[in-house]
Design an enzyme around this catalytic site. Structure first.
Site, PDB file in Angstrom:
ATOM      1  N   PRO A  10       0.780  -1.223   0.000  1.00  0.00           N
ATOM      2  CA  PRO A  10       0.000   0.000   0.000  1.00  0.00           C
ATOM      3  C   PRO A  10       0.822   1.289   0.000  1.00  0.00           C
ATOM      4  CG  PRO A  10      -0.161  -1.127   2.118  1.00  0.00           C
ATOM      5  CD  PRO A  10       0.505  -2.076   1.151  1.00  0.00           C
ATOM      6  N   ASN A  11       0.357   2.205  -0.819  1.00  0.00           N
ATOM      7  CA  ASN A  11       0.891   3.571  -0.939  1.00  0.00           C
ATOM      8  C   ASN A  11       2.225   3.659  -1.677  1.00  0.00           C
ATOM      9  OD1 ASN A  11      -1.270   4.910   0.459  1.00  0.00           O
ATOM     10  ND2 ASN A  11      -0.506   3.951   2.316  1.00  0.00           N
ATOM     11  N   ARG A  18       5.423  12.255  -3.109  1.00  0.00           N
ATOM     12  CA  ARG A  18       5.308  12.882  -1.784  1.00  0.00           C
ATOM     13  C   ARG A  18       6.356  12.304  -0.828  1.00  0.00           C
ATOM     14  NH1 ARG A  18      -0.911  11.684  -1.411  1.00  0.00           N
ATOM     15  NH2 ARG A  18      -0.951  11.788  -3.673  1.00  0.00           N
ATOM     16  N   TYR A  23      11.225   8.744   1.705  1.00  0.00           N
ATOM     17  CA  TYR A  23      11.239   7.602   0.788  1.00  0.00           C
ATOM     18  C   TYR A  23      12.030   7.835  -0.505  1.00  0.00           C
ATOM     19  CZ  TYR A  23       7.644   6.010   3.986  1.00  0.00           C
ATOM     20  OH  TYR A  23       6.975   5.637   5.120  1.00  0.00           O
ATOM     21  N   ASN A  74       8.041  -5.644  -0.455  1.00  0.00           N
ATOM     22  CA  ASN A  74       7.879  -4.481   0.413  1.00  0.00           C
ATOM     23  C   ASN A  74       6.383  -4.393   0.693  1.00  0.00           C
ATOM     24  OD1 ASN A  74       7.678  -2.083   1.768  1.00  0.00           O
ATOM     25  ND2 ASN A  74       8.965  -0.915   0.350  1.00  0.00           N
ATOM     26  N   ALA A  77       2.934  -0.657   4.994  1.00  0.00           N
ATOM     27  CA  ALA A  77       2.441  -0.657   6.385  1.00  0.00           C
ATOM     28  C   ALA A  77       1.861  -2.014   6.794  1.00  0.00           C
ATOM     29  CB  ALA A  77       1.412   0.448   6.560  1.00  0.00           C
ATOM     30  N   HIS A  80       3.601  -4.301   9.390  1.00  0.00           N
ATOM     31  CA  HIS A  80       3.485  -4.157  10.844  1.00  0.00           C
ATOM     32  C   HIS A  80       2.136  -4.626  11.379  1.00  0.00           C
ATOM     33  CE1 HIS A  80       6.889  -1.716   9.753  1.00  0.00           C
ATOM     34  NE2 HIS A  80       6.118  -0.830   9.143  1.00  0.00           N
ATOM     35  N   ASP A  87       0.862 -15.479   7.018  1.00  0.00           N
ATOM     36  CA  ASP A  87       0.348 -16.835   6.773  1.00  0.00           C
ATOM     37  C   ASP A  87       0.454 -17.204   5.287  1.00  0.00           C
ATOM     38  OD1 ASP A  87      -0.227 -17.160   9.437  1.00  0.00           O
ATOM     39  OD2 ASP A  87      -2.382 -16.809   9.233  1.00  0.00           O
ATOM     40  N   GLU A  98      12.426  -9.523   2.499  1.00  0.00           N
ATOM     41  CA  GLU A  98      11.659  -8.340   2.909  1.00  0.00           C
ATOM     42  C   GLU A  98      12.496  -7.093   2.633  1.00  0.00           C
ATOM     43  OE1 GLU A  98      10.761  -8.439   7.087  1.00  0.00           O
ATOM     44  OE2 GLU A  98       9.835  -6.447   7.046  1.00  0.00           O
ATOM     45  N   HIS A 100      12.579  -2.710   2.718  1.00  0.00           N
ATOM     46  CA  HIS A 100      11.988  -1.410   3.050  1.00  0.00           C
ATOM     47  C   HIS A 100      12.942  -0.323   2.591  1.00  0.00           C
ATOM     48  CE1 HIS A 100       8.845  -3.235   5.342  1.00  0.00           C
ATOM     49  NE2 HIS A 100       9.758  -4.031   5.876  1.00  0.00           N
ATOM     50  N   LEU A 101      12.380   0.714   2.022  1.00  0.00           N
ATOM     51  CA  LEU A 101      13.199   1.848   1.584  1.00  0.00           C
ATOM     52  C   LEU A 101      13.854   2.526   2.787  1.00  0.00           C
ATOM     53  CD1 LEU A 101      10.350   2.977  -0.698  1.00  0.00           C
ATOM     54  CD2 LEU A 101      12.641   2.574  -1.603  1.00  0.00           C
ATOM     55  N   SER A 102      13.059   2.745   3.825  1.00  0.00           N
ATOM     56  CA  SER A 102      13.561   3.423   5.019  1.00  0.00           C
ATOM     57  C   SER A 102      14.075   2.396   6.019  1.00  0.00           C
ATOM     58  CB  SER A 102      12.423   4.241   5.653  1.00  0.00           C
ATOM     59  OG  SER A 102      11.355   3.382   6.045  1.00  0.00           O
ATOM     60  N   ARG A 107      12.893   4.246  13.070  1.00  0.00           N
ATOM     61  CA  ARG A 107      11.707   5.105  12.989  1.00  0.00           C
ATOM     62  C   ARG A 107      10.797   4.857  14.207  1.00  0.00           C
ATOM     63  NH1 ARG A 107       9.133   4.912   7.203  1.00  0.00           N
ATOM     64  NH2 ARG A 107       8.097   6.757   8.066  1.00  0.00           N
ATOM     65  N   ARG A 111       6.908   0.638  13.899  1.00  0.00           N
ATOM     66  CA  ARG A 111       7.499   0.115  12.642  1.00  0.00           C
ATOM     67  C   ARG A 111       8.621  -0.886  12.922  1.00  0.00           C
ATOM     68  NH1 ARG A 111       5.343   3.634   8.578  1.00  0.00           N
ATOM     69  NH2 ARG A 111       5.030   5.696   9.447  1.00  0.00           N
TER      70      ARG A 111
HETATM   71  O1  CA2 Z   1      10.276   2.044   4.169  1.00  0.00           O
HETATM   72  C1  CA2 Z   1       9.454   1.359   3.564  1.00  0.00           C
HETATM   73  O2  CA2 Z   1       9.656   0.880   2.443  1.00  0.00           O
HETATM   74  C2  CA2 Z   1       8.066   1.128   4.195  1.00  0.00           C
HETATM   75  O3  CA2 Z   1       7.641  -0.188   3.852  1.00  0.00           O
HETATM   76  C3  CA2 Z   1       7.146   2.156   3.580  1.00  0.00           C
HETATM   77  C4  CA2 Z   1       5.737   2.144   4.177  1.00  0.00           C
HETATM   78  C5  CA2 Z   1       5.815   2.217   5.699  1.00  0.00           C
HETATM   79  O4  CA2 Z   1       4.511   2.102   6.250  1.00  0.00           O
HETATM   80  C6  CA2 Z   1       6.701   1.138   6.280  1.00  0.00           C
HETATM   81  O5  CA2 Z   1       6.765   1.311   7.672  1.00  0.00           O
HETATM   82  C7  CA2 Z   1       8.095   1.235   5.704  1.00  0.00           C
HETATM   83  C8  CA2 Z   1       4.927   3.338   3.668  1.00  0.00           C
HETATM   84  C9  CA2 Z   1       4.878   3.493   2.197  1.00  0.00           C
HETATM   85  C10 CA2 Z   1       4.254   4.826   1.902  1.00  0.00           C
HETATM   86  O6  CA2 Z   1       4.839   5.316   0.720  1.00  0.00           O
HETATM   87  C11 CA2 Z   1       4.626   6.608   0.411  1.00  0.00           C
HETATM   88  C12 CA2 Z   1       5.345   7.091  -0.651  1.00  0.00           C
HETATM   89  C13 CA2 Z   1       5.184   8.405  -1.033  1.00  0.00           C
HETATM   90  C14 CA2 Z   1       4.296   9.228  -0.356  1.00  0.00           C
HETATM   91  C15 CA2 Z   1       3.584   8.746   0.704  1.00  0.00           C
HETATM   92  C16 CA2 Z   1       3.748   7.415   1.076  1.00  0.00           C
END
Ligand code: CA2
Length: 149
Positions: A10-11, A18, A23, A74, A77, A80, A87, A98, A100-102, A107, A111
Site C-alpha cells: 500500500p501507498n 510525496r 522515501y 515491500n 504498512a 506491521h 500466513d 523483505e 523497506h526503503l527506510s 523510525r 514500525r
Molecule cells: O520504508 C518502507 O519501504 C516502508 O515499507 C514504507 C511504508 C511504511 O509504512 C513502512 O513502515 C516502511 C509506507 C509506504 C508509503 O509510501 C509513500 C510514498 C510516497 C508518499 C507517501 C507514502
C-alpha cells in the site's frame, strides 16, 4: 533463468510524488524498471506487481507458488499489521526477502515489528531504492547456494 516476483504494498504507488525526504525521489516505475534491468544482468527474470489491497497481495503470493522461484516483498504498512500476509508467505514455501526503503528500526516504535520477518529469509532496509537490487542479488545468491546442496 530464475523467476522473481517483486511485490509492493500500500501507498508505494505514490513513491516519488510525496515525502521524498523519507522515501526518496524515485518513482515505483523507476524502481520496477531498475529491477528488470538488474535481474536480467544477474540471470533472473522479474515480474512486478503493486496493490493497495491486502487480499490482492495475498492472491499474488498464492499465484507465485509454482510460477515464481522467490519473492522480493515491500509490504508497506501491512508489514506491521498483517498476520494474513505472514500466513500466505508461510503457506507457499517460497524464499522471500523483505525490503523497506527506510530503516524501519530507526523510525517510530510501531514500525520496528515486522510480521514478514519471521517468514522471510532476510530483511533489507534503509538503502532506499537500492534495497530492491540488493534483494534480487541476495535471492539469486540463495538460489545458487541451494542448487549446490
Ligand atoms: O520504508 C518502507 O519501504 C516502508 O515499507 C514504507 C511504508 C511504511 O509504512 C513502512 O513502515 C516502511 C509506507 C509506504 C508509503 O509510501 C509513500 C510514498 C510516497 C508518499 C507517501 C507514502
Amino acid at each position: 533463468m530464475s523467476r522473481i516476483l517483486v511485490l509492493n504494498g500500500p501507498n508505494l504507488n505514490l513513491l516519488g510524488t510525496r515525502q521524498p525526504e523519507v522515501y526518496g525521489g524515485t518513482t515505483l516505475k523507476m524502481i520496477e524498471d531498475a529491477c528488470q534491468q538488474h535481474a536480467q544482468a544477474a540471470g533472473a527474470i522479474v515480474t512486478c506487481f503493486q496493490s493497495n489491497h491486502e487480499g490482492a497481495l495475498i492472491d499474488a503470493i498464492h499465484a507465485a507458488k509454482g510460477t515464481q522461484d522467490g519473492i522480493v516483498l515491500n509490504a508497506g504498512a501491512y508489514t506491521h499489521t498483517s498476520v494474513a500476509l505472514m500466513d500466505a508467505i508461510a503457506s507457499v514455501e517460497l524464499p522471500v526477502i523483505e525490503v523497506h526503503l527506510s530503516n524501519i528500526h530507526a523510525r517510530e516504535r510501531f514500525r520496528h515489528h515486522s510480521y514478514i520477518a519471521p517468514v522471510a529469509i532476510g530483511q533489507i532496509c534503509g538503502f532506499g531504492a537500492l534495497g530492491y537490487n540488493l534483494a534480487i542479488d541476495a535471492l539469486v545468491g540463495h538460489f545458487k547456494e541451494r542448487s549446490k546442496a
